[in-house]
Design a protein around this motif. Structure first.
Motif, PDB file in Angstrom:
ATOM      1  N   TYR A 268       0.824  -1.204   0.000  1.00 14.97           N
ATOM      2  CA  TYR A 268       0.000   0.000   0.000  1.00 14.97           C
ATOM      3  C   TYR A 268       0.861   1.259   0.000  1.00 14.97           C
ATOM      4  CZ  TYR A 268      -3.521  -3.344   1.598  1.00 14.97           C
ATOM      5  OH  TYR A 268      -4.363  -4.428   1.712  1.00 14.97           O
ATOM      6  N   LEU A 269       0.270   2.332  -0.512  1.00 15.68           N
ATOM      7  CA  LEU A 269       0.875   3.651  -0.379  1.00 15.68           C
ATOM      8  C   LEU A 269      -0.242   4.617  -0.019  1.00 15.68           C
ATOM      9  CD1 LEU A 269       3.516   5.287  -0.621  1.00 15.68           C
ATOM     10  CD2 LEU A 269       2.765   5.919  -2.932  1.00 15.68           C
ATOM     11  N   GLN A 270      -0.256   5.027   1.237  1.00 12.89           N
ATOM     12  CA  GLN A 270      -1.210   6.039   1.682  1.00 12.89           C
ATOM     13  C   GLN A 270      -0.623   7.400   1.403  1.00 12.89           C
ATOM     14  OE1 GLN A 270      -4.404   5.727   3.044  1.00 12.89           O
ATOM     15  NE2 GLN A 270      -4.432   7.951   2.756  1.00 12.89           N
ATOM     16  N   MET A 271      -1.308   8.194   0.612  1.00 12.21           N
ATOM     17  CA  MET A 271      -0.828   9.506   0.220  1.00 12.21           C
ATOM     18  C   MET A 271      -1.776  10.571   0.782  1.00 12.21           C
ATOM     19  SD  MET A 271       0.269   8.717  -3.736  1.00 12.21           S
ATOM     20  CE  MET A 271      -1.409   8.444  -4.264  1.00 12.21           C
ATOM     21  N   ASN A 272      -1.257  11.449   1.590  1.00 16.59           N
ATOM     22  CA  ASN A 272      -2.033  12.541   2.177  1.00 16.59           C
ATOM     23  C   ASN A 272      -1.462  13.877   1.732  1.00 16.59           C
ATOM     24  OD1 ASN A 272      -3.649  10.678   3.637  1.00 16.59           O
ATOM     25  ND2 ASN A 272      -2.152  10.629   5.302  1.00 16.59           N
ATOM     26  N   SER A 273      -2.266  14.918   1.897  1.00 16.68           N
ATOM     27  CA  SER A 273      -1.825  16.278   1.547  1.00 16.68           C
ATOM     28  C   SER A 273      -1.221  16.316   0.147  1.00 16.68           C
ATOM     29  CB  SER A 273      -0.813  16.778   2.586  1.00 16.68           C
ATOM     30  OG  SER A 273      -1.362  16.756   3.882  1.00 16.68           O
ATOM     31  N   LEU A 274      -1.928  15.749  -0.788  1.00 17.97           N
ATOM     32  CA  LEU A 274      -1.408  15.649  -2.152  1.00 17.97           C
ATOM     33  C   LEU A 274      -1.240  17.025  -2.789  1.00 17.97           C
ATOM     34  CD1 LEU A 274      -3.313  12.478  -3.299  1.00 17.97           C
ATOM     35  CD2 LEU A 274      -0.834  12.797  -3.433  1.00 17.97           C
ATOM     36  N   LYS A 275      -0.207  17.126  -3.605  1.00 10.43           N
ATOM     37  CA  LYS A 275       0.123  18.367  -4.296  1.00 10.43           C
ATOM     38  C   LYS A 275       0.075  18.133  -5.807  1.00 10.43           C
ATOM     39  CE  LYS A 275       3.465  19.477  -0.645  1.00 10.43           C
ATOM     40  NZ  LYS A 275       4.888  19.810  -0.363  1.00 10.43           N
ATOM     41  N   PRO A 276      -0.119  19.186  -6.579  1.00 13.76           N
ATOM     42  CA  PRO A 276      -0.122  19.006  -8.052  1.00 13.76           C
ATOM     43  C   PRO A 276       1.156  18.330  -8.557  1.00 13.76           C
ATOM     44  CG  PRO A 276      -1.003  21.148  -7.488  1.00 13.76           C
ATOM     45  CD  PRO A 276      -0.500  20.551  -6.201  1.00 13.76           C
ATOM     46  N   GLU A 277       2.282  18.579  -7.899  1.00 13.07           N
ATOM     47  CA  GLU A 277       3.535  17.972  -8.346  1.00 13.07           C
ATOM     48  C   GLU A 277       3.618  16.478  -8.040  1.00 13.07           C
ATOM     49  OE1 GLU A 277       3.159  20.721  -6.461  1.00 13.07           O
ATOM     50  OE2 GLU A 277       4.711  20.842  -4.888  1.00 13.07           O
ATOM     51  N   ASP A 278       2.632  15.946  -7.335  1.00 13.44           N
ATOM     52  CA  ASP A 278       2.562  14.498  -7.126  1.00 13.44           C
ATOM     53  C   ASP A 278       1.918  13.790  -8.308  1.00 13.44           C
ATOM     54  OD1 ASP A 278       1.741  15.195  -3.715  1.00 13.44           O
ATOM     55  OD2 ASP A 278       3.682  14.512  -4.483  1.00 13.44           O
ATOM     56  N   THR A 279       1.407  14.555  -9.247  1.00 16.01           N
ATOM     57  CA  THR A 279       0.782  13.973 -10.434  1.00 16.01           C
ATOM     58  C   THR A 279       1.790  13.154 -11.221  1.00 16.01           C
ATOM     59  OG1 THR A 279      -0.858  15.724 -10.634  1.00 16.01           O
ATOM     60  CG2 THR A 279      -0.320  14.484 -12.633  1.00 16.01           C
ATOM     61  N   ALA A 280       1.465  11.872 -11.452  1.00 20.61           N
ATOM     62  CA  ALA A 280       2.388  10.972 -12.134  1.00 20.61           C
ATOM     63  C   ALA A 280       1.734   9.609 -12.291  1.00 20.61           C
ATOM     64  CB  ALA A 280       3.681  10.817 -11.343  1.00 20.61           C
ATOM     65  N   MET A 281       2.384   8.762 -13.076  1.00 21.90           N
ATOM     66  CA  MET A 281       2.046   7.341 -13.099  1.00 21.90           C
ATOM     67  C   MET A 281       2.832   6.692 -11.973  1.00 21.90           C
ATOM     68  SD  MET A 281       0.219   5.083 -14.754  1.00 21.90           S
ATOM     69  CE  MET A 281       0.030   5.548 -16.471  1.00 21.90           C
ATOM     70  N   TYR A 282       2.143   5.951 -11.129  1.00 21.42           N
ATOM     71  CA  TYR A 282       2.780   5.306  -9.994  1.00 21.42           C
ATOM     72  C   TYR A 282       2.934   3.805 -10.264  1.00 21.42           C
ATOM     73  CZ  TYR A 282       2.544   9.478  -7.131  1.00 21.42           C
ATOM     74  OH  TYR A 282       2.756  10.746  -6.627  1.00 21.42           O
ATOM     75  N   TYR A 283       4.141   3.306 -10.002  1.00 15.39           N
ATOM     76  CA  TYR A 283       4.473   1.916 -10.260  1.00 15.39           C
ATOM     77  C   TYR A 283       4.880   1.209  -8.974  1.00 15.39           C
ATOM     78  CZ  TYR A 283       4.874   3.514 -15.096  1.00 15.39           C
ATOM     79  OH  TYR A 283       4.634   4.060 -16.338  1.00 15.39           O
ATOM     80  N   CYS A 284       4.488  -0.043  -8.885  1.00 13.74           N
ATOM     81  CA  CYS A 284       4.896  -0.926  -7.808  1.00 13.74           C
ATOM     82  C   CYS A 284       6.066  -1.775  -8.311  1.00 13.74           C
ATOM     83  CB  CYS A 284       3.698  -1.797  -7.433  1.00 13.74           C
ATOM     84  SG  CYS A 284       4.029  -3.122  -6.282  1.00 13.74           S
ATOM     85  N   ALA A 285       7.039  -2.021  -7.444  1.00  9.88           N
ATOM     86  CA  ALA A 285       8.198  -2.820  -7.817  1.00  9.88           C
ATOM     87  C   ALA A 285       8.549  -3.786  -6.689  1.00  9.88           C
ATOM     88  CB  ALA A 285       9.386  -1.919  -8.130  1.00  9.88           C
ATOM     89  N   ALA A 286       9.184  -4.896  -7.056  1.00 10.06           N
ATOM     90  CA  ALA A 286       9.539  -5.900  -6.048  1.00 10.06           C
ATOM     91  C   ALA A 286      10.824  -6.621  -6.427  1.00 10.06           C
ATOM     92  CB  ALA A 286       8.403  -6.907  -5.882  1.00 10.06           C
TER      93      ALA A 286
END
Length: 125
Positions: free
Chosen positions: A78-96
């Motif tokens: 999981y990734l809990q994201m709070n207080s999001l900002k416009p600069e957080d805009t992106a494609m988010y990828y999971c890796a292992a």
């Protein structure tokens, strides 16, 4: 190993969002995992990581706002994201990666050999 992200979407600045990454096909007992993101025209960057022992690391840009966690019983990251900002805009990828990724390399792409397809996060009013 297959990784499938979900939970992305469009949120206003200051809002929260939680991403999930469901893993399957594990052949080892423990994996180190991480979240990366890539904005248009930029390189992919490490956001947060959690080692096979549970040690976490965050990029400076998200410290105090994002929290990474995993549920080993559900094989889900999981990734809990709070207080999001416009600069957080992106494609988010999971890796292992099977086994331990040392903290010094935990936010580097080449440390991981399994990747999801990504989920889009857009922060805009």
């Amino acid at each position: 190993v297959q990784l499938v992200e979900s939970g992305g979407g469009s949120v206003p600045p200051g809002g929260p969002l939680r991403l999930s990454c469901a893993a399957s096909g594990y052949t080892r007992d423990s994996y180190s995992m991480a979240w990366f993101r890539q904005a248009p025209g930029k390189e992919r960057e490490g956001v947060a990581s959690i080692s096979s022992f549970g040690r976490t690391r965050y990029a400076d840009s998200v410290k105090g706002r994002f929290t990474i966690s995993k549920d080993t019983t559900k094989n889900t990251l999981y990734l809990q994201m709070n207080s999001l900002k416009p600069e957080d805009t992106a494609m988010y990828y999971c890796a292992a990666r099977a086994g331990l990724v040392v903290v010094d390399y935990a936010l580097i792409e080449i440390s991981y050999n399994y990747w999801g397809q990504g989920t889009q996060v857009t922060v805009s009013s």
